[in-house]
Design an enzyme around this catalytic site. Structure first.
Site, PDB file in Angstrom:
ATOM      1  N   THR A  83      -9.327  -0.040 -10.032  1.00  0.00           N
ATOM      2  CA  THR A  83      -8.296  -0.780  -9.436  1.00  0.00           C
ATOM      3  C   THR A  83      -8.446  -2.140 -10.086  1.00  0.00           C
ATOM      4  OG1 THR A  83      -9.114   0.138  -7.280  1.00  0.00           O
ATOM      5  CG2 THR A  83      -8.264  -1.855  -7.156  1.00  0.00           C
ATOM      6  N   ASP A  97      -7.962   8.188  -0.358  1.00  0.00           N
ATOM      7  CA  ASP A  97      -8.438   7.017   0.763  1.00  0.00           C
ATOM      8  C   ASP A  97      -8.371   7.554   2.250  1.00  0.00           C
ATOM      9  OD1 ASP A  97      -9.575   5.485  -1.003  1.00  0.00           O
ATOM     10  OD2 ASP A  97      -8.100   4.376  -1.181  1.00  0.00           O
ATOM     11  N   ARG A 155       0.715  -1.112   0.130  1.00  0.00           N
ATOM     12  CA  ARG A 155      -0.043   0.113  -0.003  1.00  0.00           C
ATOM     13  C   ARG A 155       0.785   1.306  -0.009  1.00  0.00           C
ATOM     14  NH1 ARG A 155      -4.755   2.038  -1.495  1.00  0.00           N
ATOM     15  NH2 ARG A 155      -6.034   2.730   0.290  1.00  0.00           N
ATOM     16  N   GLY A 180     -13.574  -1.941  -7.163  1.00  0.00           N
ATOM     17  CA  GLY A 180     -14.872  -1.505  -7.025  1.00  0.00           C
ATOM     18  C   GLY A 180     -15.007  -0.458  -5.825  1.00  0.00           C
ATOM     19  N   GLY A 181     -13.751   0.106  -5.228  1.00  0.00           N
ATOM     20  CA  GLY A 181     -13.799   1.015  -4.180  1.00  0.00           C
ATOM     21  C   GLY A 181     -14.495   0.501  -2.993  1.00  0.00           C
ATOM     22  N   SER A 222      -7.858   1.210   3.154  1.00  0.00           N
ATOM     23  CA  SER A 222      -8.351   0.522   1.854  1.00  0.00           C
ATOM     24  C   SER A 222      -9.645  -0.051   2.015  1.00  0.00           C
ATOM     25  CB  SER A 222      -7.194  -0.142   0.955  1.00  0.00           C
ATOM     26  OG  SER A 222      -7.514  -0.861   0.172  1.00  0.00           O
ATOM     27  N   SER A 223     -10.269  -0.540   0.883  1.00  0.00           N
ATOM     28  CA  SER A 223     -11.153  -1.707   0.877  1.00  0.00           C
ATOM     29  C   SER A 223     -10.760  -2.946   0.059  1.00  0.00           C
ATOM     30  CB  SER A 223     -12.334  -1.225   0.049  1.00  0.00           C
ATOM     31  OG  SER A 223     -13.068  -0.220   0.768  1.00  0.00           O
ATOM     32  N   ASN A 256      -6.074   4.062  -7.337  1.00  0.00           N
ATOM     33  CA  ASN A 256      -7.238   4.751  -6.772  1.00  0.00           C
ATOM     34  C   ASN A 256      -8.258   5.170  -7.908  1.00  0.00           C
ATOM     35  OD1 ASN A 256      -8.943   5.384  -4.689  1.00  0.00           O
ATOM     36  ND2 ASN A 256      -8.110   7.626  -4.679  1.00  0.00           N
TER      37      ASN A 256
HETATM   38  N1  GLY Z   1      -8.246   2.896  -3.548  1.00  0.00           N
HETATM   39  C1  GLY Z   1      -9.198   2.255  -3.208  1.00  0.00           C
HETATM   40  C2  GLY Z   1      -8.880   1.338  -2.237  1.00  0.00           C
HETATM   41  O1  GLY Z   1      -7.737   0.982  -1.796  1.00  0.00           O
HETATM   42  O2  GLY Z   1      -9.970   0.985  -1.543  1.00  0.00           O
END
Ligand code: GLY
Length: 558
Positions: free
Chosen positions: A366, A408, A96, A457-458, A437-438, A386
């Site tokens: 993503t 984020d 990350r 998908g965020g 993050s997701s 992102n």
């Molecule tokens: N940038 C999207 C995530 O990391 O959730």
């Protein structure tokens, strides 16, 4: 599954019929699914050349960064869930991005104390310190079999040869044209005409040279030396705050994934700084093990939405980078805590999330891939820059498109980001901190079967992975997992989003107080399934995207 409308999806689609009836220690071949056929081919080529799943992961991620430049790349980060079969070791490689050391809590606030969305999303100030090159270095050093240069070969070729312009790439370039025009280095993604000739190719020569440098000198050439110096100078020249120290200090981290036991399944998924593992553990606890036994779909969905609502509110309140904030993960994912969270659950009424704003969540840009090799090593990886084309800023002289992952973070408590997510102090900006993050590369083990799955998908990644797991536990095959219609609720905004084909008992759920909104289809899931008992492989790529899945059976004598 509760959402399936398409009867064809229930068909058994195992690609190999008549498999062995005895348990097998190793897969009968290799299998992979990625978001682009060129990446799938590159991964397969590496596997056939004697590389393992980790070599293939380098090749696939490098090619995805070229052919899907709007989704991921060397200027971004991600999480790689890895299983080393010989060591029987599963780990999450955290690549990350980190906040630059000069970043601070109010970085994106204007004079009135409001978030300046342009600065948070566009240009180098929006970029965290990238982790992908460090992940390649780590994979090459500790897990892979082939030299890094071999695994990067396909990506360098695609960058030099050019990516054929497809409608998705063209739409994405047009959508970000205004930002690209601000930065001379980003002209590679500016089309000369709104109606380009059909044989147009997007050539990324600068990036090819950068990747050739990493192939020759090793991934650390990203973080120190001439390339790092150019990156820092260009970022600062365009209003960013990176320093050489930021790049020198960047390290990937191996973290213990979150493991969830639910019914007869073991679910291994992303740990912090991804929020999804914690949310999934909370949701499974709140559903309870008998949830699948309930016959009435509306009763199941009501409980699921209420569990998601509570877990997403928990995300906003408690979750952040575990190296910077003390997150009581064990407590948050305990059964007792789930009981407390559900204490005010009313089977007849939706709880209010106290809707404070109306920001609609975006689908996010993503990418995900899943790879299983013939030795039983596997990689499930979700990578990102992102937003669409990240920050839109390519550092001149490097070809590297930077992420806008800083968005984020919670730029201001209660102020929604690109995905409509809010946060608190736990996810506030701080020097060197990783943003929440997701992304959730996931593996599910059940009854001699392993599924590798994930998706972009965020904020919707969490609910897509959740539904994928639930479908797998009900016996769905790879094609059903990637294609089934989806449902999403993230507490705020207080709405249930559904795809046009999603079937729910809307009338009954609306009577309980739920509000529905039909949204454009979302997600791009990539799945590999290995039935160890039957020695069968299955793989599928989401029909919503451009991707492809491949299975290659090996001759028993190979
Ligand atoms: N940038 C999207 C995530 O990391 O959730």
């Amino acid at each position: 599954m509760f959402l399936v409308k398409r009867p064809a999806l229930l068909l058994c689609l195992f690609l190999l019929s008549g498999g062995l009836s005895t348990a097998s220690a190793n897969p009968p071949g290799h299998a992979l699914a990625t978001a682009h056929p060129a990446a799938t081919e590159a991964g397969l080529e590496i596997l056939n050349a004697g590389g393992n799943a980790f070599d293939a992961a380098i090749a696939v991620s490098a090619v995805l960064g070229i052919v899907e430049p709007y989704s991921s790349g060397i200027g971004g980060g991600g999480f790689f869930l890895l299983h080393d079969s010989a060591q029987n070791h599963t780990t999450m490689l955290d690549a990350r991005e980190r906040a630059p050391l000069a970043a601070h809590r109010d970085l994106y606030l204007d004079a009135d104390g409001n978030v300046d969305r342009d600065r948070a999303l566009n240009g180098p100030l929006a970029a965290g310190i990238p982790g992908i090159a460090a992940a390649w270095g780590h994979l090459a050093e500790h897990y892979a079999q082939l030299p890094l240069a071999r695994s990067l070969k396909s990506a360098i070729h695609h960058a030099r040869d050019g990516v054929p312009l497809n409608p998705k790439l063209q739409r994405a370039m047009a959508a970000r044209a205004e930002t690209f025009l601000r930065y001379p280095g980003s002209s590679v993604f500016v089309l000369d005409s709104p109606n380009p000739p059909p044989d147009t190719r997007v050539i990324q020569d600068g990036l090819a040279s950068t990747m050739a440098l990493l192939a020759e000198k090793g991934a650390q050439a990203f973080y120190r030396g001439p390339l790092a110096e150019t990156l820092v100078a260009e970022v600062r020249d365009a209003g960013g705050i990176w320093s050489l120290e930021d790049l020198e200090q960047y390290r990937v981290v191996e973290r213990e994934p979150i493991t969830i036991h639910w019914r007869d399944a073991e679910i291994v998924t992303a740990a912090l700084p991804s929020a999804t593992g914690v949310i999934l553990a909370q949701v499974f606890n709140m559903l309870g093990e008998d949830w699948l036994d309930e016959n009435r779909g509306d009763v199941r969905i009501h409980r699921l939405i209420e569990a998601l609502r509570r877990a997403y509110l928990e995300r906003a309140e408690h979750l952040g980078d575990p190296d910077h904030v003390d997150v009581p993960v064990e407590q948050l994912i305990s059964a007792d805590y789930a009981r407390e969270l559900m204490a005010d659950f009313d089977p007849e009424r939706a709880t209010s999330s106290q809707n404070l704003y109306t920001a609609e969540p975006e689908a996010g840009n993503t990418t995900h891939f899943s790879i299983l090799d013939r030795d039983g090593n596997w990689v499930s990886a979700t990578l990102s820059i992102n937003g669409l084309f990240g920050s839109g800023f390519i550092a001149p002289g490097t070809g590297i498109l930077l992420n806008n992952e800083m968005d984020d973070f919670s730029a201001k408590p209660g102020s929604p980001n690109l995905y409509g997510l809010v946060g608190s102090e736990a996810n506030a900006i701080a020097p060197g901190k990783r943003m929440l993050s997701s992304m959730a590369p996931t593996a599910v083990h059940r009854a001699n079967t392993l599924a590798l799955l994930g998706t972009p998908g965020g904020s919707r990644i969490t609910t897509m992975v959740m539904q994928g797991i639930l479908q797998f536990l009900q016996g769905a095959d790879a094609k059903s997992l990637v294609s089934s219609p989806r449902l999403h609720h993230q507490a705020l905004p207080d709405k249930v989003f559904i795809e046009p084909d999603t079937v729910v008992d809307q009338e009954r759920l609306e009577a309980k107080g739920h509000v529905f909104e039909v949204a454009e289809p979302w997600g791009n899931m990539q799945v590999v399934v290995w039935d160890t008992h039957e020695a069968r492989l299955d793989a599928a790529s989401d029909p919503r995207g451009l991707g492809s899945a491949k299975i290659e059976m090996l001759n028993i004598n190979d």
